[in-house]
Design an enzyme around this catalytic site. Structure first.
Site, PDB file in Angstrom:
ATOM      1  N   ARG A 134     -18.858  -8.862 -14.538  1.00 21.10           N
ATOM      2  CA  ARG A 134     -18.728 -10.149 -15.233  1.00 21.10           C
ATOM      3  C   ARG A 134     -17.418 -10.218 -16.014  1.00 21.10           C
ATOM      4  NH1 ARG A 134     -17.284  -8.201 -19.092  1.00 21.10           N
ATOM      5  NH2 ARG A 134     -18.376  -7.098 -20.755  1.00 21.10           N
TER       6      ARG A 134
ATOM      7  N   GLU B 164     -16.988 -12.309 -28.005  1.00 23.19           N
ATOM      8  CA  GLU B 164     -16.830 -10.852 -27.879  1.00 23.19           C
ATOM      9  C   GLU B 164     -17.378 -10.174 -29.120  1.00 23.19           C
ATOM     10  OE1 GLU B 164     -16.707  -9.511 -24.896  1.00 23.19           O
ATOM     11  OE2 GLU B 164     -14.779 -10.494 -24.536  1.00 23.19           O
ATOM     12  N   HIS B 165     -18.191  -9.161 -28.891  1.00 21.85           N
ATOM     13  CA  HIS B 165     -18.833  -8.404 -29.969  1.00 21.85           C
ATOM     14  C   HIS B 165     -19.727  -9.301 -30.830  1.00 21.85           C
ATOM     15  CE1 HIS B 165     -16.682  -4.724 -29.044  1.00 21.85           C
ATOM     16  NE2 HIS B 165     -15.663  -5.502 -28.774  1.00 21.85           N
TER      17      HIS B 165
ATOM     18  N   ASP C  61     -22.759 -10.273 -29.246  1.00 22.06           N
ATOM     19  CA  ASP C  61     -24.127 -10.151 -28.698  1.00 22.06           C
ATOM     20  C   ASP C  61     -25.005  -9.185 -29.477  1.00 22.06           C
ATOM     21  OD1 ASP C  61     -22.890  -7.851 -27.640  1.00 22.06           O
ATOM     22  OD2 ASP C  61     -23.821  -8.054 -25.662  1.00 22.06           O
TER      23      ASP C  61
ATOM     24  N   GLY D 186     -14.338   0.765 -16.011  1.00 19.79           N
ATOM     25  CA  GLY D 186     -13.647   0.872 -17.309  1.00 19.79           C
ATOM     26  C   GLY D 186     -12.660  -0.249 -17.569  1.00 19.79           C
TER      27      GLY D 186
ATOM     28  N   GLY E  19     -13.545  -3.322 -18.498  1.00 19.21           N
ATOM     29  CA  GLY E  19     -14.178  -4.359 -19.321  1.00 19.21           C
ATOM     30  C   GLY E  19     -14.879  -5.402 -18.479  1.00 19.21           C
TER      31      GLY E  19
ATOM     32  N   SER F 108     -17.858  -4.777 -16.812  1.00 21.46           N
ATOM     33  CA  SER F 108     -19.283  -4.423 -16.705  1.00 21.46           C
ATOM     34  C   SER F 108     -19.656  -3.710 -15.428  1.00 21.46           C
ATOM     35  CB  SER F 108     -20.154  -5.681 -16.804  1.00 21.46           C
ATOM     36  OG  SER F 108     -20.270  -6.045 -18.106  1.00 21.46           O
ATOM     37  N   SER F 109     -18.879  -2.717 -15.074  1.00 22.35           N
ATOM     38  CA  SER F 109     -19.254  -1.935 -13.899  1.00 22.35           C
ATOM     39  C   SER F 109     -20.603  -1.251 -14.124  1.00 22.35           C
ATOM     40  CB  SER F 109     -18.172  -0.901 -13.579  1.00 22.35           C
ATOM     41  OG  SER F 109     -17.926  -0.101 -14.703  1.00 22.35           O
TER      42      SER F 109
ATOM     43  N   ASP G 241     -24.228  -8.143 -20.789  1.00 25.70           N
ATOM     44  CA  ASP G 241     -23.768  -7.742 -19.447  1.00 25.70           C
ATOM     45  C   ASP G 241     -24.912  -7.727 -18.439  1.00 25.70           C
ATOM     46  OD1 ASP G 241     -21.539  -7.360 -20.937  1.00 25.70           O
ATOM     47  OD2 ASP G 241     -21.566  -5.176 -20.839  1.00 25.70           O
TER      48      ASP G 241
HETATM   49  C1  GLA Z   1     -19.645  -4.428 -23.843  1.00 27.46           C
HETATM   50  C2  GLA Z   1     -21.136  -4.418 -24.164  1.00 27.46           C
HETATM   51  C3  GLA Z   1     -21.628  -5.835 -24.414  1.00 27.46           C
HETATM   52  C4  GLA Z   1     -20.766  -6.548 -25.473  1.00 27.46           C
HETATM   53  C5  GLA Z   1     -19.277  -6.401 -25.147  1.00 27.46           C
HETATM   54  C6  GLA Z   1     -18.388  -6.905 -26.256  1.00 27.46           C
HETATM   55  O1  GLA Z   1     -19.422  -5.092 -22.653  1.00 27.46           O
HETATM   56  O2  GLA Z   1     -21.872  -3.860 -23.102  1.00 27.46           O
HETATM   57  O3  GLA Z   1     -22.977  -5.819 -24.795  1.00 27.46           O
HETATM   58  O4  GLA Z   1     -21.062  -6.079 -26.746  1.00 27.46           O
HETATM   59  O5  GLA Z   1     -18.925  -5.045 -24.893  1.00 27.46           O
HETATM   60  O6  GLA Z   1     -18.524  -8.272 -26.382  1.00 27.46           O
END
Ligand code: GLA
Length: 384
Positions: free
Chosen positions: A32, A38-39, A41, A121, A123, A125-126, A171
């Site tokens: 995704r 960001e940060h 959730d 890695g 960012g 969501s692997s 994610d």
């Molecule tokens: C990672 C975490 C998510 C979220 C983001 C930052 O992807 O898995 O839950 O906290 O960082 O927004």
């Protein structure tokens, strides 16, 4: 251009190669991007992600033990769900097995072949793509059905409780529940989800800097947010979480709470407001406004959350200079990919210019590709 076979074809042929017969079932789930939020959730705020065109596929068949093979390391590994290997990708699979077992939904054992086109890695969501696809494949193999929201919960529990990453739920929810052509506004405090139409292409430019959530910076930020919440409560605000603070209270609170906690607080509260504004801008197809919010969001990550890196700052600054409507570091941070919103008619030229700026600054060309919003987890059909 030669088209690469997709992860599903690769997973089924890896399975045949290594296990000597065809798998019984194959499932895949996407990575995704997060447009904004960001940060937020794990702070009860909203997020606005969508599923991308890169997926992880898991081909399976039943067995007495657990054996996994992935295209990443090529080796065949026996998995013991009772003893997860902490620093190995197999822990994510073992985590899913443990959660499914506890719910009576796991097969007795299985052979799994895993392939992915989600960069690790970056960012994107692997790990959620892996846990969601694994959950779908194993539940199917055991002869059960789970709705996407329940698969998201299994994947979250696997990553959070079993692997021990203190991630939020964004994610796994988007990887399981995304709809093609839509971003998702997820209100993490209430769990409410709105699918917001979004059919504009979005460019991704990879800084090439790699992070792992288990590295510790992420968990440290979470702790700082918890301290910030405590300090807010000491100021007389009886809120459940930082996302519940009204934007109007911010100036007084930031004045009263010292750095770094005041800064973290300012990021979460301002990002909460920006994310809802961005969802409204998407609804109006107001891409200039969305772009403006992306840039503001990046600045907040850089200055207040201190989760950016020089490579990402440089990409954002150069993107805006070369005609992007907006750009922002996406995902957990400290590296990974930057999303760039470009007017389609000048996208190819701008991407070349941004890559050239980056090459001059850092001596290498960042990988770039564009994606539209795609669908979430699915069982895939494949040639037997
Ligand atoms: C990672 C975490 C998510 C979220 C983001 C930052 O992807 O898995 O839950 O906290 O960082 O927004």
């Amino acid at each position: 251009m030669v088209r690469q076979p997709g992860p599903v074809r690769l997973a089924t042929s890896l399975f045949r190669d290594r296990f000597g017969k065809a798998p019984v079932l194959c499932a895949s789930a996407p990575g995704r991007v997060n447009l904004l939020g960001e940060h937020t959730d794990y702070n009860g705020g909203p997020v606005l992600p969508f599923a991308i065109d890169r997926r992880t596929a898991v081909a399976v068949s039943a067995d007495e033990d657990w054996t996994v093979v992935s295209q990443v390391d090529g080796t065949m590994r026996v998995l013991d769900p009772d003893h997860l290997e902490p620093d190995s990708w197999t822990a994510y699979i073992g985590g899913v097995v443990r959660v499914l077992r506890a719910r009576g939904l796991a097969p007795a054992g299985a052979r799994l072949a895993v392939t992915s086109s989600v960069p690790i890695g970056a960012g994107l969501s692997s790990s959620a793509a892996l846990t969601v696809a694994t959950a779908r494949a194993l539940v199917g193999l055991a002869g059960h059905r789970l709705p996407p929201a329940a698969l998201a919960d299994v994947a979250y529990r696997a990553e959070h409780d079993e692997v021990g990453v203190r991630c939020g739920r964004m994610d796994q929810i988007v990887s399981a529940q995304a709809r093609p052509g839509h971003a998702m506004l997820i209100e993490t405090a209430s769990g409410a989800i709105t699918h917001v139409p979004f059919d504009h292409p979005l460019w991704l430019m990879d800084t090439g800097i790699r992070h792992r959530l288990t590295d510790g910076q992420y968990n440290r930020r979470r702790e700082e947010c918890e301290v910030a919440l405590r300090l807010v409560r000491e100021q007389g605000h009886q809120v459940e979480d930082l996302g519940g603070i009204a934007a109007g209270d911010l100036p007084t609170l930031v004045g009263a709470i010292r750095a770094p906690w005041g800064l973290r607080l300012r990021h979460v509260v301002s990002e909460t407001a920006r994310t809802r504004e961005a969802a409204r801008a998407l609804g109006r197809h107001d891409y200039p406004e969305l772009g403006r919010l992306l840039v503001e969001g990046h600045e907040s990550l850089r200055r207040d959350f201190e989760s950016s890196c020089p490579e990402a700052d440089s990409l954002v600054e150069s993107a805006v200079r070369h005609g992007a409507l907006g750009a922002r570091l996406t995902g957990a941070g400290w590296g990974g990919a930057v999303v760039v919103l470009l007017p389609p008619d000048r996208a190819a030229r701008s991407v070349g210019e941004i890559q050239e700026d980056f090459r001059q600054a850092f001596g290498r060309i960042p990988i770039a590709w564009s994606t539209k919003a795609r669908g979430g987890v699915r069982r895939d059909s494949f040639a037997p």
